[in-house]
Write a protein that holds these residues in place. Structure first.
Motif, PDB file in Angstrom:
ATOM      1  N   ALA A  42       0.937  -1.227   0.034  1.00  0.00           N
ATOM      2  CA  ALA A  42       0.040   0.001  -0.119  1.00  0.00           C
ATOM      3  C   ALA A  42       0.880   1.373  -0.166  1.00  0.00           C
ATOM      4  N   ARG A  43       0.551   2.051  -0.751  1.00  0.00           N
ATOM      5  CA  ARG A  43       1.274   3.530  -0.612  1.00  0.00           C
ATOM      6  C   ARG A  43       0.573   4.429   0.018  1.00  0.00           C
ATOM      7  N   GLY A  44       1.163   5.408   0.699  1.00  0.00           N
ATOM      8  CA  GLY A  44       0.469   6.418   1.409  1.00  0.00           C
ATOM      9  C   GLY A  44       1.724   6.956   2.361  1.00  0.00           C
ATOM     10  N   ALA A  45       1.320   7.937   3.011  1.00  0.00           N
ATOM     11  CA  ALA A  45       2.436   8.951   3.814  1.00  0.00           C
ATOM     12  C   ALA A  45       2.667   7.825   5.087  1.00  0.00           C
ATOM     13  N   ALA A  46       3.633   7.964   5.858  1.00  0.00           N
ATOM     14  CA  ALA A  46       3.765   7.025   7.109  1.00  0.00           C
ATOM     15  C   ALA A  46       3.060   7.162   8.104  1.00  0.00           C
ATOM     16  N   ALA A  47       2.605   6.324   8.608  1.00  0.00           N
ATOM     17  CA  ALA A  47       1.886   6.611   9.854  1.00  0.00           C
ATOM     18  C   ALA A  47       2.386   7.030  11.149  1.00  0.00           C
ATOM     19  N   PRO A  48       1.873   7.928  11.840  1.00  0.00           N
ATOM     20  CA  PRO A  48       2.775   8.276  13.139  1.00  0.00           C
ATOM     21  C   PRO A  48       3.137   7.021  14.051  1.00  0.00           C
ATOM     22  N   ARG A  49       4.338   7.159  14.467  1.00  0.00           N
ATOM     23  CA  ARG A  49       4.425   5.983  15.325  1.00  0.00           C
ATOM     24  C   ARG A  49       4.411   6.513  16.785  1.00  0.00           C
ATOM     25  N   PHE A  50       4.084   5.481  17.638  1.00  0.00           N
ATOM     26  CA  PHE A  50       3.958   5.860  19.098  1.00  0.00           C
ATOM     27  C   PHE A  50       4.172   4.502  19.871  1.00  0.00           C
ATOM     28  N   GLU A  51       4.305   4.470  21.211  1.00  0.00           N
ATOM     29  CA  GLU A  51       4.485   3.380  22.000  1.00  0.00           C
ATOM     30  C   GLU A  51       3.363   3.629  22.797  1.00  0.00           C
TER      31      GLU A  51
END
Length: 182
Positions: A42-51
């Motif tokens: 899938a193409r798209g902007a990188a999702a924001p990462r979090f813990e």
């Protein structure tokens, strides 16, 4: 002798009940991806990462989750009526995609007691954690008010997000595009 046996039975019951794992904790994390499952790119902007610290204290990283499979993020609050009305469908969807897609609940602005009651009442079957006081995870997804649902592809591309929530059927349609079964 009977009294001793009865006392042991009561003690065993109390220990067994108190050691029962809490809903939304580590036992709800996905296992290995089942054989015969692959994922479409899938193409798209990188999702924001979090813990996120789950309700049982286990810390999970979204980046670790989407390294192996797509992830559905469900931002909710126990006091959100729309969240509660949609929860049963998301619980059923999570069960259907068990180990194929990771579901992660992110609760915002909830007390521990209210969150536990919500998880039990709605029989939530996926891991859930409480967002921090600053609502850091929610802010990364521009959450103003729950609900918000987001689908992230394997690898971390943000596929789709629904501020204000959506139906499990709509999320399922996105997952069908990402999951290939042989």
């Amino acid at each position: 002798m009977r009294r001793a046996l009865a006392a042991l039975l009561v003690l065993f019951t109390l220990v067994a009940c108190s050691s029962e794992p809490q809903r939304g904790g580590r036992r709800e994390l996905p296992g290995p991806v089942p054989a015969g499952v692959s994922y479409r790119e899938a193409r798209g902007a990188a999702a924001p990462r979090f813990e996120l610290s789950l309700v049982d204290g286990t810390v999970v990283s979204t980046e670790d989750l989407w390294r192996e499979r797509p992830v559905v993020l469900v931002f909710f609050s126990s006091w959100c009526g729309q969240c509660g009305r949609a929860q049963r469908e998301f619980t059923e969807l999570a069960a259907r995609y068990r180990d194929v897609v990771a579901f992660l609940g992110v609760a915002g602005r909830d007390s521990e007691a209210d969150l536990k009651r919500y998880l039990d009442e709605h029989e939530v079957n996926y891991p859930v954690g409480k967002d921090d006081e600053q609502q850091s995870a929610g802010r990364r997804f521009a959450l103003r008010e729950p609900p918000l649902v987001a689908v992230v592809a394997k690898g971390g591309a943000l596929v789709k997000g629904w501020p204000g929530g959506t139906t499990a059927a709509t999320v399922d349609a996105e997952l069908v595009k990402l999951v290939a079964r042989t």
